[in-house]
Design a protein around this motif. Structure first.
Motif, PDB file in Angstrom:
ATOM      1  N   SER A 268      -0.528  -3.567  -1.823  1.00  0.00           N
ATOM      2  CA  SER A 268      -0.831  -4.981  -2.058  1.00  0.00           C
ATOM      3  C   SER A 268      -0.757  -5.288  -3.550  1.00  0.00           C
ATOM      4  O   SER A 268      -0.835  -4.388  -4.392  1.00  0.00           O
ATOM      5  CB  SER A 268      -2.234  -5.319  -1.547  1.00  0.00           C
ATOM      6  N   LEU A 269      -0.641  -6.564  -3.856  1.00  0.00           N
ATOM      7  CA  LEU A 269      -0.638  -6.991  -5.251  1.00  0.00           C
ATOM      8  C   LEU A 269      -1.962  -6.615  -5.911  1.00  0.00           C
ATOM      9  O   LEU A 269      -1.980  -6.177  -7.064  1.00  0.00           O
ATOM     10  CB  LEU A 269      -0.388  -8.497  -5.353  1.00  0.00           C
ATOM     11  N   ALA A 270      -3.061  -6.743  -5.187  1.00  0.00           N
ATOM     12  CA  ALA A 270      -4.376  -6.402  -5.753  1.00  0.00           C
ATOM     13  C   ALA A 270      -4.454  -4.918  -6.115  1.00  0.00           C
ATOM     14  O   ALA A 270      -4.922  -4.560  -7.206  1.00  0.00           O
ATOM     15  CB  ALA A 270      -5.485  -6.768  -4.769  1.00  0.00           C
ATOM     16  N   THR A 271      -3.987  -4.057  -5.235  1.00  0.00           N
ATOM     17  CA  THR A 271      -3.998  -2.615  -5.504  1.00  0.00           C
ATOM     18  C   THR A 271      -3.080  -2.279  -6.670  1.00  0.00           C
ATOM     19  O   THR A 271      -3.432  -1.506  -7.565  1.00  0.00           O
ATOM     20  CB  THR A 271      -3.585  -1.824  -4.250  1.00  0.00           C
TER      21      THR A 271
ATOM     22  N   LEU B  65      -0.597  -3.625 -19.884  1.00  0.00           N
ATOM     23  CA  LEU B  65      -0.655  -4.776 -18.974  1.00  0.00           C
ATOM     24  C   LEU B  65      -2.071  -5.324 -18.817  1.00  0.00           C
ATOM     25  O   LEU B  65      -2.253  -6.415 -18.290  1.00  0.00           O
ATOM     26  CB  LEU B  65      -0.093  -4.392 -17.602  1.00  0.00           C
ATOM     27  N   ARG B  66      -3.038  -4.600 -19.274  1.00  0.00           N
ATOM     28  CA  ARG B  66      -4.435  -5.046 -19.153  1.00  0.00           C
ATOM     29  C   ARG B  66      -4.771  -6.172 -20.122  1.00  0.00           C
ATOM     30  O   ARG B  66      -5.616  -7.017 -19.827  1.00  0.00           O
ATOM     31  CB  ARG B  66      -5.353  -3.851 -19.406  1.00  0.00           C
ATOM     32  N   THR B  67      -4.123  -6.204 -21.260  1.00  0.00           N
ATOM     33  CA  THR B  67      -4.529  -7.134 -22.316  1.00  0.00           C
ATOM     34  C   THR B  67      -3.518  -8.220 -22.651  1.00  0.00           C
ATOM     35  O   THR B  67      -3.764  -9.005 -23.560  1.00  0.00           O
ATOM     36  CB  THR B  67      -4.835  -6.336 -23.600  1.00  0.00           C
ATOM     37  N   LEU B  68      -2.415  -8.268 -21.945  1.00  0.00           N
ATOM     38  CA  LEU B  68      -1.412  -9.304 -22.230  1.00  0.00           C
ATOM     39  C   LEU B  68      -1.933 -10.696 -21.904  1.00  0.00           C
ATOM     40  O   LEU B  68      -2.702 -10.875 -20.965  1.00  0.00           O
ATOM     41  CB  LEU B  68      -0.144  -9.060 -21.405  1.00  0.00           C
ATOM     42  N   LYS B  69      -1.451 -11.671 -22.653  1.00  0.00           N
ATOM     43  CA  LYS B  69      -1.823 -13.065 -22.401  1.00  0.00           C
ATOM     44  C   LYS B  69      -1.397 -13.519 -21.011  1.00  0.00           C
ATOM     45  O   LYS B  69      -2.162 -14.083 -20.273  1.00  0.00           O
ATOM     46  CB  LYS B  69      -1.135 -13.967 -23.430  1.00  0.00           C
ATOM     47  N   ASN B  70      -0.166 -13.279 -20.674  1.00  0.00           N
ATOM     48  CA  ASN B  70       0.405 -13.745 -19.401  1.00  0.00           C
ATOM     49  C   ASN B  70       0.456 -12.597 -18.384  1.00  0.00           C
ATOM     50  O   ASN B  70       1.386 -12.499 -17.606  1.00  0.00           O
ATOM     51  CB  ASN B  70       1.799 -14.317 -19.631  1.00  0.00           C
ATOM     52  N   ARG B  71      -0.561 -11.759 -18.369  1.00  0.00           N
ATOM     53  CA  ARG B  71      -0.527 -10.534 -17.565  1.00  0.00           C
ATOM     54  C   ARG B  71      -0.354 -10.787 -16.076  1.00  0.00           C
ATOM     55  O   ARG B  71       0.362 -10.060 -15.418  1.00  0.00           O
ATOM     56  CB  ARG B  71      -1.754  -9.673 -17.830  1.00  0.00           C
ATOM     57  N   GLU B  72      -1.001 -11.824 -15.531  1.00  0.00           N
ATOM     58  CA  GLU B  72      -0.897 -12.076 -14.087  1.00  0.00           C
ATOM     59  C   GLU B  72       0.551 -12.325 -13.676  1.00  0.00           C
ATOM     60  O   GLU B  72       1.030 -11.750 -12.694  1.00  0.00           O
ATOM     61  CB  GLU B  72      -1.772 -13.263 -13.661  1.00  0.00           C
ATOM     62  N   ALA B  73       1.258 -13.149 -14.433  1.00  0.00           N
ATOM     63  CA  ALA B  73       2.661 -13.455 -14.116  1.00  0.00           C
ATOM     64  C   ALA B  73       3.544 -12.227 -14.297  1.00  0.00           C
ATOM     65  O   ALA B  73       4.433 -11.967 -13.478  1.00  0.00           O
ATOM     66  CB  ALA B  73       3.166 -14.595 -14.991  1.00  0.00           C
TER      67      ALA B  73
ATOM     68  N   ILE C 279       6.655  -7.672 -11.831  1.00  0.00           N
ATOM     69  CA  ILE C 279       6.924  -6.240 -11.647  1.00  0.00           C
ATOM     70  C   ILE C 279       6.657  -5.851 -10.197  1.00  0.00           C
ATOM     71  O   ILE C 279       7.442  -5.127  -9.579  1.00  0.00           O
ATOM     72  CB  ILE C 279       6.076  -5.380 -12.611  1.00  0.00           C
ATOM     73  N   TYR C 280       5.569  -6.348  -9.634  1.00  0.00           N
ATOM     74  CA  TYR C 280       5.232  -6.084  -8.234  1.00  0.00           C
ATOM     75  C   TYR C 280       6.347  -6.586  -7.311  1.00  0.00           C
ATOM     76  O   TYR C 280       6.778  -5.884  -6.396  1.00  0.00           O
ATOM     77  CB  TYR C 280       3.902  -6.745  -7.884  1.00  0.00           C
ATOM     78  N   ASP C 281       6.822  -7.792  -7.564  1.00  0.00           N
ATOM     79  CA  ASP C 281       7.908  -8.355  -6.743  1.00  0.00           C
ATOM     80  C   ASP C 281       9.168  -7.505  -6.839  1.00  0.00           C
ATOM     81  O   ASP C 281       9.865  -7.291  -5.843  1.00  0.00           O
ATOM     82  CB  ASP C 281       8.209  -9.793  -7.156  1.00  0.00           C
TER      83      ASP C 281
END
Length: 101
Positions: free
Chosen positions: A4-7, A19-27, A32-34
């Motif tokens: 899952s995206l959450a995992t 990836l923990r501290t980037l401004k736009n990390r969610e996107a 990357i997940y996609d």
């Protein structure tokens, strides 16, 4: 079970991962997940364990490098990992095969 995206997000934002501290990390994480899940039989559900090997290692290198729990090396801070696309990979493979022939 499916990845899952959450995992995936938990895995690539652990510790000192870039990836923990980037401004736009969610996107960025979602992109990357996609990409990773695009190799699944049902991409909208995610990857299953038997499908993990369908994802080329050059693709896995991106979440591995940017999601490393130890964080980046000092010379890599602020840098992004770029993998070669299918066309470039084919070009490189062809060249190596020609040299080795």
């Amino acid at each position: 079970k499916y990845l899952s995206l959450a995992t995936f997000t938990r895995a690539v934002t652990d510790g000192d991962a870039s990836l923990r501290t980037l401004k736009n990390r969610e996107a960025k994480i979602k992109a990357i997940y996609d990409l990773v899940t695009s190799f699944a039989a049902e991409p909208e559900r995610g990857l299953r364990v038997p499908e993990l090997k369908k994802v080329p290692l050059r693709i896995w290198c991106k979440p591995a490098a940017e999601g490393d729990t130890e964080g980046p090396l000092p010379c890599d801070r602020g840098e992004e990992y770029y993998f070669c696309d299918d066309q470039e990979y084919t070009r490189m493979k062809t060249h190596v095969e020609e040299v080795l022939a």
